[in-house]
Scaffold this active site. Structure first.
Site, PDB file in Angstrom:
ATOM      1  N   SER A 186      -9.024   4.828   6.791  1.00 37.90           N
ATOM      2  CA  SER A 186      -9.000   3.706   7.744  1.00 37.90           C
ATOM      3  C   SER A 186     -10.128   3.861   8.756  1.00 37.90           C
ATOM      4  CB  SER A 186      -7.664   3.693   8.493  1.00 37.90           C
ATOM      5  OG  SER A 186      -7.713   2.775   9.567  1.00 37.90           O
TER       6      SER A 186
ATOM      7  N   TYR B  29      -1.580   8.593  13.164  1.00 30.90           N
ATOM      8  CA  TYR B  29      -2.129   7.806  12.044  1.00 30.90           C
ATOM      9  C   TYR B  29      -3.628   8.096  11.916  1.00 30.90           C
ATOM     10  CZ  TYR B  29      -3.401   3.615   9.281  1.00 30.90           C
ATOM     11  OH  TYR B  29      -3.892   2.749   8.324  1.00 30.90           O
TER      12      TYR B  29
HETATM   13  P1  NAD Z   1       1.342  -2.583   3.092  1.00 30.45           P
HETATM   14  O1  NAD Z   1       2.421  -2.165   4.017  1.00 30.45           O
HETATM   15  O2  NAD Z   1       1.364  -3.950   2.497  1.00 30.45           O
HETATM   16  O3  NAD Z   1       1.181  -1.549   1.890  1.00 30.45           O
HETATM   17  C1  NAD Z   1       1.655  -0.239   1.892  1.00 30.45           C
HETATM   18  C2  NAD Z   1       2.434   0.005   0.610  1.00 30.45           C
HETATM   19  O4  NAD Z   1       2.772   1.391   0.541  1.00 30.45           O
HETATM   20  C3  NAD Z   1       3.762  -0.785   0.568  1.00 30.45           C
HETATM   21  O5  NAD Z   1       3.868  -1.478  -0.657  1.00 30.45           O
HETATM   22  C4  NAD Z   1       4.823   0.297   0.724  1.00 30.45           C
HETATM   23  O6  NAD Z   1       6.041  -0.009   0.072  1.00 30.45           O
HETATM   24  C5  NAD Z   1       4.117   1.487   0.085  1.00 30.45           C
HETATM   25  N1  NAD Z   1       4.685   2.778   0.486  1.00 30.45           N
HETATM   26  C6  NAD Z   1       5.078   3.166   1.717  1.00 30.45           C
HETATM   27  N2  NAD Z   1       5.573   4.420   1.674  1.00 30.45           N
HETATM   28  C7  NAD Z   1       5.482   4.826   0.382  1.00 30.45           C
HETATM   29  C8  NAD Z   1       5.832   6.024  -0.287  1.00 30.45           C
HETATM   30  N3  NAD Z   1       6.385   7.053   0.369  1.00 30.45           N
HETATM   31  N4  NAD Z   1       5.604   6.110  -1.633  1.00 30.45           N
HETATM   32  C9  NAD Z   1       5.068   5.054  -2.306  1.00 30.45           C
HETATM   33  N5  NAD Z   1       4.705   3.900  -1.715  1.00 30.45           N
HETATM   34  C10 NAD Z   1       4.920   3.796  -0.381  1.00 30.45           C
HETATM   35  O7  NAD Z   1       0.000  -2.396   3.935  1.00 30.45           O
HETATM   36  P2  NAD Z   1      -1.549  -2.425   3.526  1.00 30.45           P
HETATM   37  O8  NAD Z   1      -2.244  -2.919   4.738  1.00 30.45           O
HETATM   38  O9  NAD Z   1      -1.780  -3.081   2.237  1.00 30.45           O
HETATM   39  O10 NAD Z   1      -1.856  -0.857   3.430  1.00 30.45           O
HETATM   40  C11 NAD Z   1      -2.426  -0.227   2.307  1.00 30.45           C
HETATM   41  C12 NAD Z   1      -3.225   0.983   2.761  1.00 30.45           C
HETATM   42  O11 NAD Z   1      -4.355   0.542   3.519  1.00 30.45           O
HETATM   43  C13 NAD Z   1      -2.457   1.941   3.664  1.00 30.45           C
HETATM   44  O12 NAD Z   1      -2.795   3.262   3.331  1.00 30.45           O
HETATM   45  C14 NAD Z   1      -2.968   1.587   5.035  1.00 30.45           C
HETATM   46  O13 NAD Z   1      -2.843   2.663   5.937  1.00 30.45           O
HETATM   47  C15 NAD Z   1      -4.417   1.270   4.719  1.00 30.45           C
HETATM   48  N6  NAD Z   1      -5.119   0.499   5.720  1.00 30.45           N
HETATM   49  C16 NAD Z   1      -4.701  -0.760   6.075  1.00 30.45           C
HETATM   50  C17 NAD Z   1      -5.412  -1.460   7.037  1.00 30.45           C
HETATM   51  C18 NAD Z   1      -5.029  -2.856   7.457  1.00 30.45           C
HETATM   52  O14 NAD Z   1      -5.571  -3.348   8.465  1.00 30.45           O
HETATM   53  N7  NAD Z   1      -4.146  -3.521   6.772  1.00 30.45           N
HETATM   54  C19 NAD Z   1      -6.549  -0.897   7.645  1.00 30.45           C
HETATM   55  C20 NAD Z   1      -6.934   0.376   7.257  1.00 30.45           C
HETATM   56  C21 NAD Z   1      -6.226   1.065   6.308  1.00 30.45           C
END
Ligand code: NAD
Length: 251
Positions: free
Chosen positions: A142, A157
């Protein structure tokens, strides 16, 4: 027509959120010919989301914080498809906290899914990739790791996501000789469910104003970057961090 991932088998963790980065990545991979294995918690229904991709894909219930689940995912994938070419370590959770607010439970939850999950799932697939002498691992970090958080994630985080960058680089160094590439993506602010309840309209507008490309990111923006790193287009790229943030952090 030749496609970028024809005949490849890809595992995407946290891939079952319909509006998430993982599912967008899975869609791009499937469109380019890959067989995709979506791994997610039971409540996210990975089998249903895999079916949305079309025939020939698989959903597996698994918690990336549990070594036995990660081993089962790798074994199920190998049994079904005979190989594992790509792993996207995407599963992640965040919590909005100040430094003083982070409890031991908070720390464990955030570090376990983001960092331990990336380690355990990589450990599970690497022997298969080593036997093939090829593979590509993409780890979703991130911008929070680089700028010191301050958007939707607390310091724990940021630390977890920064840990992923270190782990990515160390895996790239160790696994290069086995023909395995390991890279990280540092997304900026991407409009997914992870932001729900964490971003007021005022903060959203303020953040958007700070993005040179003038918009929040879309999950597809990350899916396309993951496709590049996973595919042979990135054949000489390993240990890299790819910023996909609309210019929100230029360094
Ligand atoms: P999201 O919440 O839609 O996706 C996260 C997914 O991980 C969900 O489907 C959830 O069920 C799954 N998950 C959670 N705990 C788990 C576990 N223990 N085992 C298996 N699956 C698990 O959110 P997103 O924004 O799509 O996030 C995806 C990735 O991108 C994450 O790692 C997040 O930290 C990263 N990220 C997101 C952003 C943003 O702005 N959305 C920015 C930087 C990084």
């Amino acid at each position: 027509m030749t496609t970028l991932l024809e005949g490849k088998v890809a595992v995407v963790t946290g891939g079952a959120g319909p509006r998430g980065i993982g599912f967008a990545t899975a869609r791009h991979f499937a469109a380019q010919g890959a067989s995709v294995v979506i791994v997610d918690l039971e409540r996210a229904n990975p089998a249903a989301m895999a079916a949305e991709l079309g025939d020939g894909h698989l959903g597996v219930v698994g918690d990336v914080t549990r070594a036995e689940d990660c081993a089962r995912v790798a074994e199920t994938t190998r049994e079904r498809f005979g190989r594992i070419d790509i792993l996207v370590n995407n599963a992640g959770i965040t919590q909005k906290r100040t430094l003083a607010e982070i409890s031991g439970t908070d720390y464990d939850a955030v570090l376990d899914v983001n960092l331990r999950g990336t380690l355990l799932m990589s450990q599970a697939v690497v022997p298969v990739m080593q036997a093939q002498r090829s593979g590509s691992i993409v780890c979703i970090s991130s911008v929070s790791a680089q700028r010191g958080g301050g958007i939707v994630g607390g310091p724990h985080y940021s630390a977890a996501k920064a840990g992923i960058l270190g782990l990515t680089r160390a895996m790239a160094r160790e696994l290069g000789a086995s023909g395995i590439r390991v890279n990280a993506i540092t997304p900026g602010l991407i409009d997914t469910d992870i932001l729900v309840g964490k971003l007021s309209d005022a903060l959203r507008a303020e953040l958007k104003a700070g993005v040179p490309l003038g918009r929040l990111g879309h999950p597809d923006d990350i899916g396309k970057a993951a496709l590049f790193l996973a595919s042979d287009l990135a054949s000489y790229v390993t240990g890299a961090t790819l910023d996909v943030n609309g210019g929100m952090l230029i360094h």
